[in-house]
Design a protein around this motif. Structure first.
Motif, PDB file in Angstrom:
ATOM      1  N   LEU A 139      46.256  66.737  66.670  1.00 34.97           N
ATOM      2  CA  LEU A 139      47.522  66.937  67.383  1.00 34.97           C
ATOM      3  C   LEU A 139      47.312  67.143  68.881  1.00 34.97           C
ATOM      4  O   LEU A 139      48.294  67.233  69.636  1.00 34.97           O
ATOM      5  CB  LEU A 139      48.262  68.144  66.798  1.00 34.97           C
ATOM      6  N   GLY A 140      46.071  67.230  69.305  1.00 34.82           N
ATOM      7  CA  GLY A 140      45.783  67.422  70.715  1.00 34.82           C
ATOM      8  C   GLY A 140      45.871  68.857  71.176  1.00 34.82           C
ATOM      9  O   GLY A 140      45.800  69.137  72.373  1.00 34.82           O
ATOM     10  N   ILE A 141      46.031  69.803  70.250  1.00 33.12           N
ATOM     11  CA  ILE A 141      46.109  71.219  70.613  1.00 33.12           C
ATOM     12  C   ILE A 141      44.736  71.728  71.051  1.00 33.12           C
ATOM     13  O   ILE A 141      44.613  72.539  71.973  1.00 33.12           O
ATOM     14  CB  ILE A 141      46.663  72.042  69.442  1.00 33.12           C
ATOM     15  N   LEU A 142      43.699  71.250  70.370  1.00 31.66           N
ATOM     16  CA  LEU A 142      42.329  71.591  70.726  1.00 31.66           C
ATOM     17  C   LEU A 142      41.600  70.332  71.188  1.00 31.66           C
ATOM     18  O   LEU A 142      41.768  69.261  70.599  1.00 31.66           O
ATOM     19  CB  LEU A 142      41.592  72.204  69.530  1.00 31.66           C
ATOM     20  N   LYS A 143      40.782  70.488  72.221  1.00 29.61           N
ATOM     21  CA  LYS A 143      39.980  69.353  72.682  1.00 29.61           C
ATOM     22  C   LYS A 143      38.702  69.220  71.859  1.00 29.61           C
ATOM     23  O   LYS A 143      38.223  68.122  71.592  1.00 29.61           O
ATOM     24  CB  LYS A 143      39.634  69.534  74.156  1.00 29.61           C
ATOM     25  N   GLU A 144      38.135  70.381  71.473  1.00 29.35           N
ATOM     26  CA  GLU A 144      36.920  70.404  70.672  1.00 29.35           C
ATOM     27  C   GLU A 144      37.132  71.297  69.457  1.00 29.35           C
ATOM     28  O   GLU A 144      37.969  72.205  69.478  1.00 29.35           O
ATOM     29  CB  GLU A 144      35.737  70.914  71.494  1.00 29.35           C
ATOM     30  N   LYS A 145      36.355  71.038  68.434  1.00 36.11           N
ATOM     31  CA  LYS A 145      36.437  71.852  67.225  1.00 36.11           C
ATOM     32  C   LYS A 145      35.901  73.260  67.485  1.00 36.11           C
ATOM     33  O   LYS A 145      34.961  73.441  68.254  1.00 36.11           O
ATOM     34  CB  LYS A 145      35.659  71.194  66.085  1.00 36.11           C
ATOM     35  N   VAL A 146      36.545  74.244  66.849  1.00 38.53           N
ATOM     36  CA  VAL A 146      36.208  75.651  67.061  1.00 38.53           C
ATOM     37  C   VAL A 146      35.517  76.198  65.813  1.00 38.53           C
ATOM     38  O   VAL A 146      35.971  75.953  64.684  1.00 38.53           O
ATOM     39  CB  VAL A 146      37.477  76.480  67.360  1.00 38.53           C
ATOM     40  N   ASN A 147      34.442  76.921  66.031  1.00 38.34           N
ATOM     41  CA  ASN A 147      33.756  77.597  64.926  1.00 38.34           C
ATOM     42  C   ASN A 147      34.449  78.944  64.698  1.00 38.34           C
ATOM     43  O   ASN A 147      34.066  79.967  65.262  1.00 38.34           O
ATOM     44  CB  ASN A 147      32.282  77.789  65.251  1.00 38.34           C
ATOM     45  N   TRP A 148      35.482  78.932  63.882  1.00 37.07           N
ATOM     46  CA  TRP A 148      36.328  80.112  63.689  1.00 37.07           C
ATOM     47  C   TRP A 148      35.537  81.308  63.161  1.00 37.07           C
ATOM     48  O   TRP A 148      35.748  82.433  63.592  1.00 37.07           O
ATOM     49  CB  TRP A 148      37.468  79.783  62.717  1.00 37.07           C
ATOM     50  N   MET A 149      34.639  81.043  62.228  1.00 37.51           N
ATOM     51  CA  MET A 149      33.928  82.139  61.578  1.00 37.51           C
ATOM     52  C   MET A 149      32.805  82.704  62.441  1.00 37.51           C
ATOM     53  O   MET A 149      32.085  83.599  62.008  1.00 37.51           O
ATOM     54  CB  MET A 149      33.369  81.658  60.241  1.00 37.51           C
ATOM     55  N   SER A 150      32.639  82.205  63.663  1.00 36.85           N
ATOM     56  CA  SER A 150      31.645  82.786  64.572  1.00 36.85           C
ATOM     57  C   SER A 150      32.242  83.912  65.404  1.00 36.85           C
ATOM     58  O   SER A 150      31.517  84.623  66.102  1.00 36.85           O
ATOM     59  CB  SER A 150      31.077  81.711  65.500  1.00 36.85           C
ATOM     60  N   SER A 151      33.556  84.068  65.359  1.00 36.89           N
ATOM     61  CA  SER A 151      34.246  85.113  66.119  1.00 36.89           C
ATOM     62  C   SER A 151      34.561  86.300  65.209  1.00 36.89           C
ATOM     63  O   SER A 151      35.246  86.125  64.194  1.00 36.89           O
ATOM     64  CB  SER A 151      35.536  84.571  66.723  1.00 36.89           C
ATOM     65  N   PRO A 152      34.077  87.522  65.518  1.00 37.16           N
ATOM     66  CA  PRO A 152      34.393  88.689  64.679  1.00 37.16           C
ATOM     67  C   PRO A 152      35.891  88.929  64.532  1.00 37.16           C
ATOM     68  O   PRO A 152      36.364  89.272  63.449  1.00 37.16           O
ATOM     69  CB  PRO A 152      33.710  89.846  65.419  1.00 37.16           C
ATOM     70  N   VAL A 153      36.644  88.732  65.608  1.00 34.01           N
ATOM     71  CA  VAL A 153      38.097  88.975  65.563  1.00 34.01           C
ATOM     72  C   VAL A 153      38.769  87.974  64.620  1.00 34.01           C
ATOM     73  O   VAL A 153      39.557  88.361  63.742  1.00 34.01           O
ATOM     74  CB  VAL A 153      38.708  88.884  66.968  1.00 34.01           C
ATOM     75  N   PHE A 154      38.471  86.687  64.789  1.00 32.29           N
ATOM     76  CA  PHE A 154      39.078  85.674  63.938  1.00 32.29           C
ATOM     77  C   PHE A 154      38.653  85.845  62.486  1.00 32.29           C
ATOM     78  O   PHE A 154      39.450  85.631  61.567  1.00 32.29           O
ATOM     79  CB  PHE A 154      38.713  84.269  64.435  1.00 32.29           C
ATOM     80  N   ALA A 155      37.399  86.226  62.267  1.00 34.58           N
ATOM     81  CA  ALA A 155      36.907  86.419  60.904  1.00 34.58           C
ATOM     82  C   ALA A 155      37.695  87.525  60.198  1.00 34.58           C
ATOM     83  O   ALA A 155      38.113  87.373  59.044  1.00 34.58           O
ATOM     84  CB  ALA A 155      35.419  86.748  60.922  1.00 34.58           C
ATOM     85  N   GLN A 156      37.917  88.648  60.889  1.00 36.68           N
ATOM     86  CA  GLN A 156      38.690  89.738  60.291  1.00 36.68           C
ATOM     87  C   GLN A 156      40.147  89.350  60.101  1.00 36.68           C
ATOM     88  O   GLN A 156      40.768  89.733  59.095  1.00 36.68           O
ATOM     89  CB  GLN A 156      38.571  90.985  61.169  1.00 36.68           C
ATOM     90  N   LEU A 157      40.700  88.586  61.050  1.00 38.61           N
ATOM     91  CA  LEU A 157      42.082  88.130  60.909  1.00 38.61           C
ATOM     92  C   LEU A 157      42.244  87.193  59.717  1.00 38.61           C
ATOM     93  O   LEU A 157      43.248  87.255  59.000  1.00 38.61           O
ATOM     94  CB  LEU A 157      42.543  87.439  62.192  1.00 38.61           C
ATOM     95  N   ILE A 158      41.262  86.333  59.494  1.00 37.63           N
ATOM     96  CA  ILE A 158      41.324  85.410  58.356  1.00 37.63           C
ATOM     97  C   ILE A 158      41.302  86.181  57.048  1.00 37.63           C
ATOM     98  O   ILE A 158      42.095  85.915  56.135  1.00 37.63           O
ATOM     99  CB  ILE A 158      40.169  84.391  58.430  1.00 37.63           C
ATOM    100  N   VAL A 159      40.404  87.163  56.938  1.00 38.17           N
ATOM    101  CA  VAL A 159      40.329  87.976  55.714  1.00 38.17           C
ATOM    102  C   VAL A 159      41.623  88.759  55.514  1.00 38.17           C
ATOM    103  O   VAL A 159      42.146  88.850  54.395  1.00 38.17           O
ATOM    104  CB  VAL A 159      39.120  88.925  55.768  1.00 38.17           C
ATOM    105  N   SER A 160      42.169  89.327  56.594  1.00 36.86           N
ATOM    106  CA  SER A 160      43.428  90.074  56.493  1.00 36.86           C
ATOM    107  C   SER A 160      44.573  89.163  56.069  1.00 36.86           C
ATOM    108  O   SER A 160      45.424  89.558  55.261  1.00 36.86           O
ATOM    109  CB  SER A 160      43.754  90.729  57.835  1.00 36.86           C
ATOM    110  N   PHE A 161      44.595  87.946  56.594  1.00 38.00           N
ATOM    111  CA  PHE A 161      45.643  87.000  56.215  1.00 38.00           C
ATOM    112  C   PHE A 161      45.542  86.642  54.737  1.00 38.00           C
ATOM    113  O   PHE A 161      46.572  86.545  54.045  1.00 38.00           O
ATOM    114  CB  PHE A 161      45.549  85.733  57.068  1.00 38.00           C
ATOM    115  N   ILE A 162      44.331  86.451  54.244  1.00 40.58           N
ATOM    116  CA  ILE A 162      44.150  86.151  52.820  1.00 40.58           C
ATOM    117  C   ILE A 162      44.658  87.315  51.972  1.00 40.58           C
ATOM    118  O   ILE A 162      45.350  87.119  50.971  1.00 40.58           O
ATOM    119  CB  ILE A 162      42.674  85.861  52.511  1.00 40.58           C
ATOM    120  N   GLN A 163      44.333  88.546  52.383  1.00 44.20           N
ATOM    121  CA  GLN A 163      44.805  89.727  51.660  1.00 44.20           C
ATOM    122  C   GLN A 163      46.322  89.805  51.671  1.00 44.20           C
ATOM    123  O   GLN A 163      46.957  90.131  50.661  1.00 44.20           O
ATOM    124  CB  GLN A 163      44.201  90.993  52.276  1.00 44.20           C
ATOM    125  N   TRP A 164      46.914  89.524  52.844  1.00 42.19           N
ATOM    126  CA  TRP A 164      48.384  89.534  52.938  1.00 42.19           C
ATOM    127  C   TRP A 164      48.979  88.467  52.019  1.00 42.19           C
ATOM    128  O   TRP A 164      49.959  88.725  51.313  1.00 42.19           O
ATOM    129  CB  TRP A 164      48.804  89.274  54.382  1.00 42.19           C
TER     130      TRP A 164
END
Length: 294
Positions: A139-164
């Protein structure tokens, strides 16, 4: 006749009692025994008193796992309570067609095992082949792919979202039942007295819903403090990145079964138990302390 009935009653209770003694009470007592021991090898244990608990208090990794667990739980529970409460109010206070169907749909993620959802999200957020990166770059929102699970903040947000995602439907059903149990006579009387919808919600529904909210809070706390399967699935037990997904129970598992330190693993389990008890009592006092003083 009474003795015969008592005898048969005991016989029918025996399967539960045996199961409880063997699979619940014995492990609890044995883990308490282990928490006071030192393991020299797989078969040799020595009594060390409170040394394991002293080490636990000074264990930085344990306290980091406590902080991680609390962050993940709060990031999950606050949105969960708000969304489930709004959903319960909408499905009870307003005549929405297909309300039963929507309850079933929102509850459906709770029926799927957490490990399965963890595997799904691991595939979705894979930085090379994941659907999230492919969609955002397409969609052109990102120019390059992001390693989401390399970020502590994003990793915790992903786990919290799954729990929610897994639990807000369950919480909404409990809150819906709590709202439905409020007597219609009270609501009708408030309408006669001129209370509008907002006053009925804040002055009647929410105060009378307090026992149900407390139940949701305490059960969510107990489950949230024991989160294990999702971080285990996403990180294969490492708790990375930067140990941000190292929860208390994952740390317990690693110490007891990965590093074969059963006494320290048992000590961690009782540390988790004490934390849950303390904060359950605190939440209960916060919600009911004022009423008791009155």
């Amino acid at each position: 006749m009474k003795k015969r009935r008592a005898k048969w009653g005991l016989i029918f209770c025996l399967p539960f009692l045996i199961t409880f003694l063997v699979f619940q009470l014995y492990p609890i007592l044995y883990s308490l025994y282990l928490s006071f021991m030192f393991q020299e090898n797989s078969r040799t244990f020595y009594f060390t008193g409170l040394d394991n608990y002293k080490d636990l208090i000074q264990d930085d990794v344990f306290w980091k796992s406590v902080a991680n667990t609390w962050k993940i739980w709060l990031l999950n529970f606050i949105p969960q309570l708000v969304s489930s409460l709004l959903l319960a109010i909408l499905l009870t206070q307003y005549k929405i067609k297909g309300a039963t169907f929507f309850r079933g749909v929102f509850y459906l993620p709770n029926l799927i095992t957490a490990a399965s959802i963890g595997v799904l999200f691991l595939a979705l957020f894979d930085w090379q082949t994941g659907s999230v990166n492919n969609a955002l770059t397409g969609l052109g929102i990102l120019k390059e792919k992001v390693n989401w699970m390399s970020s502590p903040v994003f990793a915790q947000l992903i786990v919290s979202f799954i729990q929610w995602l897994m639990w807000f439907g369950y919480s909404s059903i409990l809150l819906t039942a709590g709202i439905a149990s409020i007597s219609e006579d009270i609501i009708d009387a408030s309408v006669v007295d001129g209370a509008n919808a907002w006053n009925r919600l804040t002055r009647i529904t929410l105060p009378l819903l307090k026992p149900t909210i407390l139940y949701v809070l305490v059960t969510s706390l107990i489950g949230g403090m024991q989160i294990f399967d999702i971080p285990m699935t996403l990180t294969k037990g490492s708790g990375e990145p930067a140990k941000s997904l190292m929860t208390m129970v994952l740390y317990l598992y690693n110490m007891a079964f990965k590093y074969n330190d059963l006494p320290y693993g048992a000590t961690i389990s009782y540390g988790v138990f004490i934390i849950i008890i303390i904060f359950s009592v605190i939440f209960f006092k916060v919600l009911y302390g004022r009423e008791d003083k009155v």
